[in-house]
Design a protein around this motif. Sequence first.
Motif, PDB file in Angstrom:
ATOM      1  N   PRO A   1      61.787 -15.601  56.454  1.00 38.91           N
ATOM      2  CA  PRO A   1      60.951 -14.924  55.451  1.00 38.91           C
ATOM      3  C   PRO A   1      61.031 -15.648  54.120  1.00 38.91           C
ATOM      4  O   PRO A   1      61.781 -16.612  53.948  1.00 38.91           O
ATOM      5  N   GLY A   2      60.238 -15.159  53.164  1.00 40.60           N
ATOM      6  CA  GLY A   2      60.316 -15.712  51.825  1.00 40.60           C
ATOM      7  C   GLY A   2      59.436 -16.927  51.622  1.00 40.60           C
ATOM      8  O   GLY A   2      58.664 -17.320  52.506  1.00 40.60           O
ATOM      9  N   PRO A   3      59.553 -17.567  50.450  1.00 42.33           N
ATOM     10  CA  PRO A   3      58.644 -18.658  50.081  1.00 42.33           C
ATOM     11  C   PRO A   3      58.912 -19.938  50.860  1.00 42.33           C
ATOM     12  O   PRO A   3      60.070 -20.279  51.143  1.00 42.33           O
ATOM     13  N   LEU A   4      57.842 -20.667  51.177  1.00 40.44           N
ATOM     14  CA  LEU A   4      57.972 -21.922  51.919  1.00 40.44           C
ATOM     15  C   LEU A   4      58.677 -22.998  51.097  1.00 40.44           C
ATOM     16  O   LEU A   4      59.237 -23.946  51.650  1.00 40.44           O
ATOM     17  N   PHE A   5      58.689 -22.848  49.772  1.00 37.26           N
ATOM     18  CA  PHE A   5      59.374 -23.821  48.925  1.00 37.26           C
ATOM     19  C   PHE A   5      60.874 -23.887  49.216  1.00 37.26           C
ATOM     20  O   PHE A   5      61.538 -24.845  48.814  1.00 37.26           O
ATOM     21  N   THR A   6      61.438 -22.885  49.881  1.00 35.71           N
ATOM     22  CA  THR A   6      62.855 -22.956  50.220  1.00 35.71           C
ATOM     23  C   THR A   6      63.132 -24.035  51.262  1.00 35.71           C
ATOM     24  O   THR A   6      64.304 -24.324  51.546  1.00 35.71           O
ATOM     25  N   PHE A   7      62.092 -24.646  51.814  1.00 40.40           N
ATOM     26  CA  PHE A   7      62.261 -25.854  52.619  1.00 40.40           C
ATOM     27  C   PHE A   7      63.066 -26.891  51.838  1.00 40.40           C
ATOM     28  O   PHE A   7      63.790 -27.709  52.415  1.00 40.40           O
ATOM     29  N   ALA A   8      62.953 -26.865  50.504  1.00 36.41           N
ATOM     30  CA  ALA A   8      63.717 -27.795  49.672  1.00 36.41           C
ATOM     31  C   ALA A   8      65.215 -27.608  49.855  1.00 36.41           C
ATOM     32  O   ALA A   8      65.984 -28.577  49.754  1.00 36.41           O
ATOM     33  N   ALA A   9      65.661 -26.370  50.108  1.00 33.93           N
ATOM     34  CA  ALA A   9      67.090 -26.137  50.314  1.00 33.93           C
ATOM     35  C   ALA A   9      67.567 -26.848  51.573  1.00 33.93           C
ATOM     36  O   ALA A   9      68.666 -27.430  51.600  1.00 33.93           O
ATOM     37  N   TYR A  10      66.769 -26.792  52.634  1.00 31.51           N
ATOM     38  CA  TYR A  10      67.113 -27.525  53.865  1.00 31.51           C
ATOM     39  C   TYR A  10      67.207 -29.019  53.582  1.00 31.51           C
ATOM     40  O   TYR A  10      68.175 -29.681  53.988  1.00 31.51           O
ATOM     41  N   LEU A  11      66.201 -29.570  52.898  1.00 26.45           N
ATOM     42  CA  LEU A  11      66.203 -31.005  52.616  1.00 26.45           C
ATOM     43  C   LEU A  11      67.393 -31.402  51.752  1.00 26.45           C
ATOM     44  O   LEU A  11      68.034 -32.431  51.983  1.00 26.45           O
ATOM     45  N   GLY A  12      67.689 -30.591  50.727  1.00 23.11           N
ATOM     46  CA  GLY A  12      68.825 -30.899  49.878  1.00 23.11           C
ATOM     47  C   GLY A  12      70.134 -30.898  50.639  1.00 23.11           C
ATOM     48  O   GLY A  12      71.013 -31.738  50.395  1.00 23.11           O
ATOM     49  N   ALA A  13      70.269 -29.975  51.598  1.00 24.08           N
ATOM     50  CA  ALA A  13      71.493 -29.936  52.398  1.00 24.08           C
ATOM     51  C   ALA A  13      71.585 -31.120  53.350  1.00 24.08           C
ATOM     52  O   ALA A  13      72.682 -31.576  53.688  1.00 24.08           O
ATOM     53  N   ALA A  14      70.427 -31.646  53.796  1.00 24.69           N
ATOM     54  CA  ALA A  14      70.404 -32.714  54.797  1.00 24.69           C
ATOM     55  C   ALA A  14      70.343 -34.113  54.185  1.00 24.69           C
ATOM     56  O   ALA A  14      70.331 -35.097  54.917  1.00 24.69           O
ATOM     57  N   LEU A  15      70.284 -34.230  52.868  1.00 25.20           N
ATOM     58  CA  LEU A  15      70.106 -35.533  52.225  1.00 25.20           C
ATOM     59  C   LEU A  15      71.245 -36.495  52.540  1.00 25.20           C
ATOM     60  O   LEU A  15      72.396 -36.097  52.690  1.00 25.20           O
TER      61      LEU A  15
END
Length: 406
Positions: free
Chosen positions: A283-297
Amino acid sequence: MTDTSANNSSAAAKGTSGEVLAAFLKLGLTSFGGPIAHLGYFREEFVARRDWIDDRGYADLVALCQFLPGPASSQVGFALGLQRAGPLGALAAFAGFTLPSAILLILFAWWAAALSGPLGQGVMHGLKVVAVAIVAQAVWGMARTLCPDRERAGIAVAAVLVAIFVGGAAGQLGAILLGGLAGLWLCREAGTGAGTALHFPVSRRAGAFALILFFALLIGLPLMAAAIPAQGLAVVDAFYRAGALVFGGGHVVLPLLEAEVVAPGWVSPDAFLAGYGAAQAVPGPLFTFAAYLGAALEPAPNGIAGAMIALLSIFLPGFLLLVGALPFWNALRAQPRVRAPMAGANAAVVGILGAALYHPVWTGAILRPEDFALALVCFSALVVWKAPPWIVVLVAATGGAVLTLI
């Protein structure tokens, strides 16, 4: 001089930040379906149920957030929290609506690294396939809304060509700028009409400061990142720039982020598409995709630190623009010379997303006829059967695993 309308409207901030946090945390845990669905949830909760704002005011607020770059549903939530409980209410609305999906995607980033066997690889591929269906649905829906005539459809097609042949962030920014210029000439009819006035507890001085800070960061961060070889600063610059250039909703962030994190090798193409597919299941905003990317950097900062840096950096520009626009919007929005280029820029956004549907989404996921069949099933489930996106994601993940085993 203090803005009179801002002072007169300060009484609107009549709730508490705790009340705002509780209301938005419930929505952050239950609001599936993307930005348009979120706006429907907000109307039911804050117009119909809680009476925080009336229908005309809510529609006008949505129009403002659709006009600005950034995550429209999160900007609407931020503004509702600001109106209800001031700056602390705005932060409470952001935290409640954003953190549940951000935490889930950080956990997925850690779990995805363990998917090394055939079954895990099949699940990951299924998540890449469902991204095809979801982006295709977004292109279809946005084209119907933002390209309703031949002029804007032509701008969208031109934007596809610019995005494909120029490539990268330069091609996407160029397409938006050319779309805005074309809108001045071709979209004059779209630049008419304005709704009721908006009043929020934001002074003109605070609005001007927010706008100055927005542009200072947009211009200064790339210069600082080029002068100072610090990976953390480069990450802030990349995600801030992506958040500052997103017109038209959360799905448009896909090509911008792909240019920022996949091209330099910070995230692999497969991990990028798998995370984008997983983002549809929360759920929630699609912009939280950034949290996944930041964790996987790779390299660091990554993990929780990288996730928080990426998450705050991508949301910040949209919120600065919103705060900057609130005191000036009532006068600005009545100007056709402002609304017409925005109509052209929005049409160009459809073209940018259409280019991203081909590459990297389609080229990275559809490798055999079975993949196309699974994507078609997912697209039909979303568009024809109106299935919830999280169910479609589960179907795709299961289908990817089954296709790997047979």
